[in-house]
Design an enzyme around this catalytic site. Structure first.
Site, short mmCIF file in Angstrom:
data_model
loop_
_atom_site.label_atom_id
_atom_site.label_comp_id
_atom_site.label_asym_id
_atom_site.label_seq_id
_atom_site.Cartn_x
_atom_site.Cartn_y
_atom_site.Cartn_z
N ASP A 83 0.83 -1.21 0.00
CA ASP A 83 0.00 0.00 0.00
C ASP A 83 0.86 1.25 0.00
O ASP A 83 1.85 1.36 0.72
CB ASP A 83 -0.90 -0.02 1.24
CG ASP A 83 -1.80 1.19 1.32
OD1 ASP A 83 -2.65 1.35 0.44
OD2 ASP A 83 -1.64 1.99 2.27
N GLU A 121 0.81 -0.63 -5.27
CA GLU A 121 -0.31 0.32 -5.37
C GLU A 121 0.32 1.70 -5.46
O GLU A 121 0.71 2.29 -4.46
CB GLU A 121 -1.23 0.20 -4.16
CG GLU A 121 -2.50 1.01 -4.28
CD GLU A 121 -2.49 2.31 -3.49
OE1 GLU A 121 -3.41 3.13 -3.67
OE2 GLU A 121 -1.57 2.51 -2.68
#
Length: 660
Positions: free
Chosen positions: A318, A360
């Site tokens: 992330d 991401e």
């Protein structure tokens, strides 16, 4: 710990030589060998001589030792790129390698078998068999036990990959959808226990479905034990986060930082109750970790190994762009961020080589691709393709999508895109201004058009999205909404079903791993009640995170319903994909249809795909098709079509033509 020219020495090997009482010039290879030998000795030091002999003769140690010899030089090199002469690196490495051995020695035999298989087949993720799904456990199934009960449905749909959205312990109430992690080793009690998660993963593995979870490593919640101990002055957690006594340093950083959530706080910092300031790139309750402290790297590597031994196959890395901070920069996409991810990857290659990373990075397309490499993130989200799918629906023109597939699609060997129509997140218009300008499109103005179009502020729009994070100072905005809501199903647009199938056909056939946000396959609309929940009312992304709609899923086999038409259309394409090697791998070549409304591309020199992005029939001329065979079978319709004459596609029609 900087590697210098031959004859130099890094900080780790220098410290070891000081311990040994010697001082000689070593080559770079000798430095690594000396450090590695020392670390192995430390990892085995806890054993008695008899125990050590047994360990060193074991298959586990032989495998671990082989991988350590192969991947430690990479780990050491990347840490050197980050930490230079930091004297904490050697003691950190001593603990890290000992922990890696303990982690591998405790790893389940079934997971070690997957380790070996994926070492031998690094392209497993590129297989046409792979199809992914993503969901919030609570919204889709209630809890982990409920999710386990849904496994037969996942098999029915054809999934081989399941991303369970953040499910770890987080603050009650506002938690950024679970992205404020309070513990990486405890499941949110509302979902179950860590043993429930282990049980779900084992059950997924039994039917050939990989387990994917988020690895939120840029920040933790302010309730994490590390955060509490750092804020209280615990010396073991000193500098785990960026805490400043006043505004002087934050003000210097804020000069060059981009505001990510302007609705939450200005700049990149939030004030604590005691008057100090904490770095919070996202929400005020999400504290950024300080990776300039090597002990933070070791701590996060330990959490990663814990998740690997639960059976997690892929970690969604992330917010990769934000993990390194440097004064005078925007603190995004810095070289140290890449080095840290490669170092984490090396740890996995040593302790759990079955585990892959998914990046991401919702940044400029040139920067997105930099995170995707075999030694960094093996797969990565394809935000450009996602955004341009919606752009193409709005404009009916394939120019930007064709350009992206031509010049920005193909990746290094052994890596793949994750192709998706939408995610849990908002839609940001991430195309490059310089790409748009090639078609005379002004980037800022075009983004304003797209925002208006998809939130129904443009005459003739079929979309019913919701604005997200409007910034009045910059005019920046993003869009929230389910695929069905954005494609026109909310107002029963007659083309809505075909638009959804068209978008997912691109995700399924352009190469890489297609990802379905569960609920899209039955046409789930926006949750109209999101704004009535005080914990969600300031975040419009909850509009496109609706709960499981049992009625729609019951309709999935009824072709008279929109849910049935969407589901059966997607299921049909998934079946074709998984049974046709023409869709294997990740690379493609674009095909110019000479029609601004029709996208075209070729897979493996054997399958020609077309998609009409217009609500009107569109034609590809016989002249354009003259290099193709005279006839070809369309795998979607099952019909044989003539390619030696003009080819007409119905509104939003998809064709997958066998040409070899």
């Amino acid at each position: 710990m900087r590697f210098r020219s031959t004859g130099g020495r890094n900080q780790a090997s220098k410290q070891i030589q000081l311990q040994l009482g010697v001082n000689i010039m070593l080559t770079q290879t000798q430095q690594v060998d000396l450090t590695l030998h020392h670390l192995k000795e430390r990892a085995l030091a806890e054993y008695s001589p008899q125990q050590r002999a047994t360990v060193e003769a074991s298959e586990d140690w032989k495998q671990f030792d082989r991988r350590l010899n192969e991947h430690f030089p990479k780990l050491m090199h990347e840490l050197d790129n980050v930490y230079n002469d930091n004297e904490a690196v050697l003691p950190m490495l001593e603990q890290l390698i000992a922990q890696a051995w303990q982690s591998y020695s405790q790893r389940d035999k079934s997971l070690k078998a997957i380790d070996a298989a994926r070492e031998n087949d690094p392209d497993w993720i590129l297989s046409n068999k792979q199809v992914g799904g993503v969901c919030y456990v609570d919204l889709f199934a209630g809890d982990l036990k409920g999710l386990k009960a849904k496994i037969p449905y996942f098999q029915e749909l054809g999934l081989t990959y399941l991303h369970m959205m953040p499910l770890f312990k987080c603050p009650e109430g506002k938690s950024d959808g679970g992205y404020a992690v309070s513990s990486y080793r405890d499941v949110n009690p509302a979902l179950g226990t860590i043993d429930d998660l282990r049980d779900v993963i084992a059950a997924l593995h039994e039917v050939g479905i990989s387990a994917v979870v988020d690895f939120i490593f840029n920040h933790t919640s302010n309730e994490h034990e590390w955060a509490k101990r750092c804020a209280s002055g615990d010396p073991l957690y000193d500098n785990f986060y960026y805490i400043f006594p006043d505004r002087w340093m934050p003000d210097q950083y804020d000069r060059t930082l981009r505001e990510i959530f302007p609705d939450q706080h200005p700049g990149g910092f939030s004030q604590l109750e005691d008057g100090r300031w904490i770095w919070t790139t996202f929400n005020s309750f999400q504290w950024d970790l300080n990776y300039s402290n090597p002990w933070v790297f070791r701590a996060m590597a330990g959490e990663m190994m814990f998740l690997a031994n639960l059976g997690v196959d892929i970690l969604r890395m992330d917010a990769v762009a934000f993990i390194w901070k440097q004064m005078g920069t925007d603190c995004e996409n810095l070289p140290q961020a890449h080095a840290l991810i490669r170092a984490f990857n090396a740890v996995m290659r040593i302790a759990a080589p079955a585990v892959f990373f998914k990046s991401e990075a919702i940044v400029h397309p040139d920067q997105v691709v930099q995170y995707i490499a075999q030694d960094e993130c093996q797969i990565g989200y394809n935000p450009l393709q996602m955004a341009l799918l919606w752009n193409t629906l709005a404009t009916r023109e394939v120019n930007l999508l064709h350009q992206a597939l031509s010049y920005r699609h193909n990746l290094p060997d052994h890596t793949a895109w994750v192709n998706y129509v939408r995610s849990h997140d908002d839609i940001g218009w991430t195309f490059a201004d310089e790409d748009a300008w090639q078609f005379g499109i002004h980037g800022y103005d075009h983004r304003q058009f797209l925002n208006r179009f998809f939130v129904n502020h443009f005459d003739g729009s079929f979309a019913r999205g919701v604005p997200f994070q409007y910034n009045p100072n910059t005019g920046d905005c993003r869009v929230s909404g389910t695929a069905a809501a954005l494609a026109g199903l909310a107002q029963h647009d007659p083309h809505a079903v075909d638009r959804i199938k068209l978008l997912y056909s691109i995700a399924l056939s352009t190469g890489g791993l297609p990802l379905i946000y569960l609920g899209d396959e039955v046409g789930t609309l926006n949750d109209d009640d999101w704004s009535n929940d005080s914990n969600k009312s300031d975040d419009s992304r909850w509009a496109h995170r609706p709960r499981y709609n049992a009625e729609l899923y019951e309709q999935r086999h009824d072709p008279s319903t929109a849910a049935g038409q969407i589901y059966q259309g997607l299921r049909h394409m998934i079946d074709i994909r998984q049974n046709n090697p023409r869709l294997n791998g990740g690379r493609l070549v674009t095909f110019n249809t000479n029609n601004k409304h029709i996208i075209g591309y070729i897979r493996n020199n054997a399958l020609l795909a077309f998609g009409n992005f217009s609500e009107h029939p569109q034609t590809i001329s016989a002249h354009t098709l003259q290099a193709m065979p005279a006839r070809a079978k369309d795998l979607i319709s099952g019909e044989t079509v003539a390619l030696n004459q003009d080819l007409v596609l119905r509104p939003y029609q998809v064709m997958w033509l066998e040409i070899a």
